[in-house]
Design a protein around this motif. Structure first.
Motif, PDB file in Angstrom:
ATOM      1  N   GLU A   1      -3.259   8.792   5.050  1.00  0.00           N
ATOM      2  CA  GLU A   1      -2.774   7.413   4.619  1.00  0.00           C
ATOM      3  C   GLU A   1      -1.712   6.434   5.558  1.00  0.00           C
ATOM      4  O   GLU A   1      -1.528   7.306   6.340  1.00  0.00           O
ATOM      5  CB  GLU A   1      -2.045   7.349   3.890  1.00  0.00           C
ATOM      6  N   LYS A   2      -2.394   4.749   5.548  1.00  0.00           N
ATOM      7  CA  LYS A   2      -1.492   4.689   6.260  1.00  0.00           C
ATOM      8  C   LYS A   2       0.045   4.668   6.469  1.00  0.00           C
ATOM      9  O   LYS A   2       0.043   3.889   5.214  1.00  0.00           O
ATOM     10  CB  LYS A   2      -1.884   3.109   6.763  1.00  0.00           C
ATOM     11  N   LEU A   3       1.037   4.795   6.534  1.00  0.00           N
ATOM     12  CA  LEU A   3       2.864   4.015   5.982  1.00  0.00           C
ATOM     13  C   LEU A   3       2.650   2.969   6.288  1.00  0.00           C
ATOM     14  O   LEU A   3       2.290   2.345   7.244  1.00  0.00           O
ATOM     15  CB  LEU A   3       2.876   5.492   6.555  1.00  0.00           C
ATOM     16  N   ASN A   4       4.041   2.898   5.295  1.00  0.00           N
ATOM     17  CA  ASN A   4       3.923   1.320   5.708  1.00  0.00           C
ATOM     18  C   ASN A   4       5.456   1.261   5.982  1.00  0.00           C
ATOM     19  O   ASN A   4       6.410   1.501   4.948  1.00  0.00           O
ATOM     20  CB  ASN A   4       3.685   0.700   3.944  1.00  0.00           C
TER      21      ASN A   4
ATOM     22  N   ALA B   1       7.678  -1.476   5.030  1.00  0.00           N
ATOM     23  CA  ALA B   1       8.599  -2.127   4.582  1.00  0.00           C
ATOM     24  C   ALA B   1       8.735  -0.762   3.015  1.00  0.00           C
ATOM     25  O   ALA B   1       9.845  -1.741   2.358  1.00  0.00           O
ATOM     26  CB  ALA B   1       7.577  -3.497   3.969  1.00  0.00           C
ATOM     27  N   LYS B   2       7.884   0.095   3.268  1.00  0.00           N
ATOM     28  CA  LYS B   2       7.658   0.149   1.837  1.00  0.00           C
ATOM     29  C   LYS B   2       7.362   1.780   1.566  1.00  0.00           C
ATOM     30  O   LYS B   2       6.405   1.867   2.750  1.00  0.00           O
ATOM     31  CB  LYS B   2       6.746  -0.825   0.945  1.00  0.00           C
TER      32      LYS B   2
ATOM     33  N   SER C   1       2.327   6.741  12.034  1.00  0.00           N
ATOM     34  CA  SER C   1       2.268   5.935  10.681  1.00  0.00           C
ATOM     35  C   SER C   1       1.452   6.416  10.124  1.00  0.00           C
ATOM     36  O   SER C   1       1.233   5.674   8.896  1.00  0.00           O
ATOM     37  CB  SER C   1       1.906   4.458  11.334  1.00  0.00           C
TER      38      SER C   1
ATOM     39  N   THR D   1       5.590   5.115   1.169  1.00  0.00           N
ATOM     40  CA  THR D   1       4.479   5.652   0.439  1.00  0.00           C
ATOM     41  C   THR D   1       4.116   7.316  -0.144  1.00  0.00           C
ATOM     42  O   THR D   1       5.382   7.990   0.218  1.00  0.00           O
ATOM     43  CB  THR D   1       3.504   5.956   2.231  1.00  0.00           C
TER      44      THR D   1
END
Ligand SMILES: [Cu+2]
Length: 125
Positions: free
Chosen positions: A89-92, A94-95, A78, A97
């Motif tokens: 960065e942190k992946l999401n 729900a959306k 993630s 990146t």
């Protein structure tokens, strides 16, 4: 020589050949060309037990973005890091990146998961 000895030798040689192939044969990577639309290029990378595709080729000089679609629940995957770009960065889930790739110069940008276990790269050329 007994048949069992021959079988053992053949099996052993086969195993050695397999190990040599596994470590030294050039494993083919499937590189994907980013999709070009309206003077922009982008590609979506699915993050699920690794990166798919793991190698993305973008054209030099056209704005490029890579969208990371997180479909994996492991904490490690993630995170996305682009060392050269200073991105961590942190992946999401729900959306997607989106990461902007500089394309003014030819080069390679490696990316990896949070613990540097899974790798991929964006090639600008
Ligand atoms: Cu990892």
């Amino acid at each position: 020589m007994a048949a069992s000895q021959i079988i053992t030798i053949v099996f052993g040689l086969g195993l050695i050949a397999f190990i040599l192939w596994w470590f030294f044969a050039p494993h083919k990577e499937t590189a994907v060309h980013a999709e070009v639309k309206d003077g922009q290029q982008s590609e979506t990378v699915v993050v699920k037990g690794g990166y798919s595709p793991a190698t993305i080729i973008v054209k030099k000089g056209l704005p490029a973005t890579i969208n990371f679609d997180l479909q994996d629940s492991t904490a490690c995957l993630s995170m996305i890091t682009f060392d050269k770009l200073g991105i961590n960065e942190k992946l999401n889930a729900a959306k997607d990146t989106t990461v902007k790739i500089p394309t003014s110069q030819a080069g390679e940008y490696n990316f990896a998961c949070g613990m540097d276990m899974f790798h991929g790269k964006v090639i600008v050329k």
